[in-house]
Design a protein around this motif. Structure first.
Motif, mmCIF file in Angstrom:
data_model
loop_
_atom_site.group_PDB
_atom_site.id
_atom_site.type_symbol
_atom_site.label_atom_id
_atom_site.label_comp_id
_atom_site.label_asym_id
_atom_site.label_seq_id
_atom_site.Cartn_x
_atom_site.Cartn_y
_atom_site.Cartn_z
ATOM 1 N N LYS A 24 0.856 -1.188 0.000
ATOM 2 C CA LYS A 24 0.000 0.000 0.000
ATOM 3 C C LYS A 24 0.895 1.242 0.000
ATOM 4 C CE LYS A 24 -3.673 -2.313 2.650
ATOM 5 N NZ LYS A 24 -2.960 -3.597 2.762
ATOM 6 N N ILE A 25 0.567 2.204 -0.839
ATOM 7 C CA ILE A 25 1.354 3.418 -0.945
ATOM 8 C C ILE A 25 1.024 4.356 0.214
ATOM 9 C CG2 ILE A 25 1.925 5.398 -2.380
ATOM 10 C CD1 ILE A 25 2.867 2.702 -3.475
ATOM 11 N N ILE A 26 2.055 4.792 0.930
ATOM 12 C CA ILE A 26 1.903 5.724 2.040
ATOM 13 C C ILE A 26 2.562 7.044 1.641
ATOM 14 C CG2 ILE A 26 2.340 6.130 4.483
ATOM 15 C CD1 ILE A 26 0.544 3.722 3.895
ATOM 16 N N ALA A 27 1.795 8.108 1.647
ATOM 17 C CA ALA A 27 2.302 9.413 1.234
ATOM 18 C C ALA A 27 2.560 10.287 2.458
ATOM 19 C CB ALA A 27 1.311 10.109 0.301
ATOM 20 N N GLY A 28 3.590 11.167 2.347
ATOM 21 C CA GLY A 28 3.867 12.112 3.418
ATOM 22 C C GLY A 28 5.182 11.835 4.111
ATOM 23 N N THR A 29 5.886 12.888 4.502
ATOM 24 C CA THR A 29 7.182 12.753 5.177
ATOM 25 C C THR A 29 7.036 12.682 6.698
ATOM 26 O OG1 THR A 29 7.416 15.164 5.189
ATOM 27 C CG2 THR A 29 8.376 13.969 3.308
ATOM 28 N N ASN A 30 5.807 12.582 7.166
ATOM 29 C CA ASN A 30 5.578 12.481 8.613
ATOM 30 C C ASN A 30 5.039 11.100 8.995
ATOM 31 O OD1 ASN A 30 3.107 12.790 7.381
ATOM 32 N ND2 ASN A 30 2.230 14.034 9.029
#
Length: 317
Positions: free
Chosen positions: A225-231
Motif C-alpha cells: 500500500k502506498i503511504i504518502a507524506g514525510t511524517n
C-alpha cells in the motif's frame, strides 16, 4: 518434567503392589470360576480346557491391573499433578524448538522504537556527515531467549538492521559481546552476538541501533500500500529463518513528536500463505506533568510463525 515423573510414579507404585495384585487376582479367579487357583495341569488333562483356563486367568489379571493402574493415574493427576504443573507457552515453544533442532527459542520480543524529530536529536548543530538531521529513531530490541544447548563464549545469533532511506544506521551497545558491522553499506547493519548460556537458561538479550535521516521520503510502501507524506515511518520484522517465536510487541515512543491515534490497519501480520491480518494498536499518553511528556503506540502479536512478517506504521502531526 511431569511428562516423565508421572508415568514413573505409576510404574513404581504398580511394581510395589504387583505381588498383592497377583494374590487378589488369584482369589477372585477362584471365586468366579468356582475352582481353586489354577495349577500346572497334569499331562492327562484336556489341552483345550487347560488353554481356556489359563487364558481366562491371564485376561482377568490384565483387566484388573489396567483398571488399578488407570485409576491411580487419574487419581494422581487430580490430587497432585493438575494442581502443581501448568501448561505454558514456553513449554510448547521449547518442545517445538527441540523438534526443529534449534539452539534457542524466543518466547517474547519487544521492540522499543524511540521516534524523534530534530528537537530530540542530541547532535551539535543537528549535522551528521555534512547533512542536516531532521528525524531519527533509536531501535532497541529485547529478545527473551531460552537456550536449548550450552553456549560457551560462542555465537548466539547474527543481528540485522536495515533502513533503506536512512543516511546511516549506527550500532549502539547492547547486553552481549557484539562484533563489528560486517556490512559496508550505510543503511544496513549486521553483526554477530557472542554469549555464554547454560542449556535451558533464560536471558533477555538486547540490541540497539540508531536510524539517522535527513528527511523521510515523500512516498513509501507498507505491505503493497502506498503511504504518502514525510511524517510517517514504518518498521518491519520478518521471521525468515524459522525461528521459534512467541509473543512480539511494538512500542513506538516519542517525546518530541505529536503522534497520531493509530488506525487498525497500522499494524499488519502477513502469514506464510499470504493472508494479511490487521491488529489493534493502542495510543497512550503521559499526564501533563511538565517534565517528560510522551506518547506511546503499542501493539502485540501473540505468535510469529515461520515466513510470517509483521509491520507497523505510525505518523505525527
Amino acid at each position: 518434567m511431569e511428562d516423565i515423573l508421572q508415568p514413573l510414579l505409576v510404574i513404581l507404585v504398580g511394581g510395589l503392589f504387583a505381588p498383592l495384585l497377583t494374590q487378589i487376582v488369584e482369589k477372585l479367579y477362584a471365586q468366579i470360576s468356582g475352582n481353586t487357583t489354577p495349577e500346572k495341569p497334569l499331562p492327562d488333562d484336556d489341552t483345550s480346557l487347560k488353554r481356556k483356563k489359563w487364558l481366562r486367568f491371564f485376561a482377568t489379571a490384565v483387566a484388573i491391573q489396567l483398571l488399578l493402574f488407570t485409576g491411580f493415574f487419574f487419581l494422581s493427576k487430580a490430587t497432585y499433578f493438575d494442581k502443581n504443573y501448568f501448561p505454558t507457552t514456553e513449554r510448547e515453544l521449547i518442545r517445538e524448538g527441540l523438534k526443529k533442532n534449534k539452539q534457542y527459542v524466543i518466547p517474547r520480543i519487544v521492540f522499543k522504537i524511540y521516534s524523534e524529530s530534530r528537537n530530540g536529536v542530541a547532535l551539535i548543530n543537528n549535522i551528521y556527515k555534512g547533512k542536516g538531521i531532521n528525524y531519527c529513531t533509536l531501535v532497541s530490541i529485547d529478545y527473551e531467549i531460552i537456550a536449548l544447548k550450552d553456549f560457551n563464549s560462542e555465537k548466539l545469533f547474527e543481528e540485522y538492521y536495515n533502513a533503506i532511506d536512512a543516511i546511516d544506521v549506527l550500532q549502539e551497545p547492547g547486553s552481549e559481546i557484539e562484533g563489528k558491522d560486517a556490512n559496508p553499506q550505510p543503511a544496513i547493519l549486521t553483526y554477530q552476538l557472542t554469549s555464554t548460556l547454560k542449556k535451558y537458561e533464560r536471558r533477555t538479550i538486547t540490541t540497539r541501533a540508531d536510524f539517522i535521516y535527513n528527511t523521510l521520503p515523500a512516498q513509501r510502501t507498507f505491505f503493497n500500500k502506498i503511504i504518502a507524506g514525510t511524517n510517517t515511518d514504518i518498521f518491519y520484522y520478518p521471521n525468515n529463518e524459522d525461528d521459534v517465536i512467541g509473543e512480539l510487541e511494538f512500542q513506538i515512543i516519542s517525546r518530541s513528536l505529536d503522534l497520531n491515534t493509530p488506525a487498525k490497519n497500522d499494524v499488519i501480520l502477513s502469514t506464510d500463505d499470504g493472508k494479511e491480518i490487521t491488529l489493534d494498536p493502542v495510543l497512550v499518553e503521559s499526564r501533563d506533568n511538565g517534565c517528560l511528556n510522551f506518547k506511546i503506540i503499542t501493539a502485540k502479536v501473540p505468535r510469529l510463525l515461520n515466513n510470517s512478517k509483521v509491520g507497523i506504521k505510525w505518523s505525527w502531526r
